[in-house]
Design a protein around this motif. Structure first.
Motif, mmCIF file in Angstrom:
data_model
loop_
_atom_site.group_PDB
_atom_site.id
_atom_site.type_symbol
_atom_site.label_atom_id
_atom_site.label_comp_id
_atom_site.label_asym_id
_atom_site.label_seq_id
_atom_site.Cartn_x
_atom_site.Cartn_y
_atom_site.Cartn_z
ATOM 1 N N VAL A 1 0.523 -7.008 16.895
ATOM 2 C CA VAL A 1 -0.389 -7.473 17.359
ATOM 3 C C VAL A 1 0.028 -9.065 17.711
ATOM 4 C CG1 VAL A 1 -2.639 -7.746 18.936
ATOM 5 C CG2 VAL A 1 -1.586 -5.142 17.705
ATOM 6 N N VAL A 2 -0.061 -9.458 16.393
ATOM 7 C CA VAL A 2 -0.691 -11.074 15.940
ATOM 8 C C VAL A 2 0.731 -11.238 16.576
ATOM 9 C CG1 VAL A 2 -0.645 -12.896 14.603
ATOM 10 C CG2 VAL A 2 -2.063 -11.129 14.292
ATOM 11 N N LEU A 3 2.123 -11.126 16.331
ATOM 12 C CA LEU A 3 3.256 -12.003 16.927
ATOM 13 C C LEU A 3 3.016 -11.613 18.369
ATOM 14 C CD1 LEU A 3 5.668 -10.058 14.524
ATOM 15 C CD2 LEU A 3 4.946 -13.041 14.340
ATOM 16 N N VAL A 4 3.157 -10.778 19.077
ATOM 17 C CA VAL A 4 2.818 -10.484 20.752
ATOM 18 C C VAL A 4 1.967 -11.881 21.350
ATOM 19 C CG1 VAL A 4 2.637 -9.369 22.357
ATOM 20 C CG2 VAL A 4 3.682 -8.586 20.736
ATOM 21 N N LEU A 5 1.243 -12.606 20.512
ATOM 22 C CA LEU A 5 -0.012 -12.928 20.986
ATOM 23 C C LEU A 5 0.161 -14.464 20.900
ATOM 24 C CD1 LEU A 5 -3.554 -11.507 19.943
ATOM 25 C CD2 LEU A 5 -2.662 -11.674 21.971
ATOM 26 N N THR A 6 1.261 -14.213 19.210
ATOM 27 C CA THR A 6 1.594 -15.681 18.689
ATOM 28 C C THR A 6 2.744 -16.222 20.045
ATOM 29 O OG1 THR A 6 1.761 -15.250 16.501
ATOM 30 C CG2 THR A 6 2.669 -17.087 17.438
ATOM 31 N N LYS A 7 3.408 -15.199 21.175
ATOM 32 C CA LYS A 7 4.388 -15.652 21.622
ATOM 33 C C LYS A 7 4.014 -16.160 23.116
ATOM 34 C CE LYS A 7 8.850 -16.472 22.525
ATOM 35 N NZ LYS A 7 9.851 -17.536 21.860
#
Length: 266
Positions: free
Chosen positions: A47-53
């Motif tokens: 989830v954090v990776l997706v939000l970062t992108k």
């Protein structure tokens, strides 16, 4: 379709092997963390990776900076948080890549050892005496053995039964067996952290599952409430076994070559 054909035309054998190896690694990693706290943490990281992108694409700079900082410092924290899973993974690799040199393979492999264990379990089950017997295989259990009382005696049904008689000094805890020898008694085992286990499972069952998660040990549990026989192996538990099934499972441990030959001749 054109780019697919172009991709296939430049695809090498090495690339196919590379993709297959990565796929197997991902599969085993997912299998390793399934049912553990690492599974939930992994979902959070995704989830954090997706939000970062997304924040990068939408040019939300402050949020993007905070998320990238979380990932940078969080990476170091993963080694601490995932320590049990990392240890399990390394032990799994070691068990499957090392030479088979466990003590059990140098011990006397005769029918009497299996018969003594089955006889003891039958008696304990009939009398509804709780018991937890752990059979050591490839993974060394020295850390667990040291938590108990050294025995190093020849395995017999009488010895096993006497150890688990209620109100005796060694009845509480697990017995560690290696080959035809009772190594230690009253040992403390790690409890499983699995969620969703039946509420009928007591401390002995959870300890047996925990031990089987952290090693390739084979654990036999006798319930003091019902006298039912269960076994734990590779993080799984099988309950309500009969003596014939238990004997066959023990034969698979003490006579692995015999089982291999049966499979090849089938």
């Amino acid at each position: 379709m054109k780019w697919i054909s172009e991709t296939l035309s430049i695809l090498r054998i090495q690339d196919i092997i590379d993709i297959a190896i990565v796929a197997v690694i991902i599969y085993w990693l997912l299998k390793l963390i399934r049912g553990t706290r690492a599974e939930q943490l992994s979902k959070g990281i995704i989830v954090v990776l997706v939000l970062t992108k997304v924040s990068e694409v939408l040019q939300i700079y402050m949020l993007n900076y905070l998320l990238k900082s979380m990932l940078t410092w969080g990476f170091l924290g993963l080694f601490v948080v995932f320590q049990p899973e990392i240890r399990r993974g390394l032990e799994f690799i070691g068990r499957n890549s090392s030479i088979k040199k466990g003590l059990i393979y140098s011990s006397k492999r005769d029918e009497s050892t299996i018969n003594e264990i089955v006889s003891a379990v039958a008696s304990l089950s009939r009398q509804k005496i709780g018991a937890l017997i752990v059979i050591e295989r490839q993974t060394g259990l020295n850390e667990i053995i040291e938590t108990g009382t050294p025995i190093y005696g020849e395995l017999s049904s009488a010895l096993l039964i006497n150890i688990f008689i209620p109100n005796t000094p060694l009845h509480d805890g697990a017995v560690i067996v290696n080959g035809d020898q009772v190594v230690s008694a009253a040992c403390f085992l790690p409890l499983t952290e699995q969620k969703g286990l039946s509420k009928e499972l007591g401390t002995r069952h959870r300890a047996a599952i925990g031990m089987s998660e952290k090693s390739d040990a084979f654990a036999i549990i006798v319930s003091e409430e019902t006298g039912s026989i269960s076994i734990a192996e590779y993080g799984n538990i099988n309950r309500h076994l009969d003596l014939a099934t238990l004997e066959q499972l023990l034969r698979d441990i003490y006579f692995p070559n015999e089982m291999k030959n049966e499979v090849e001749n089938a």
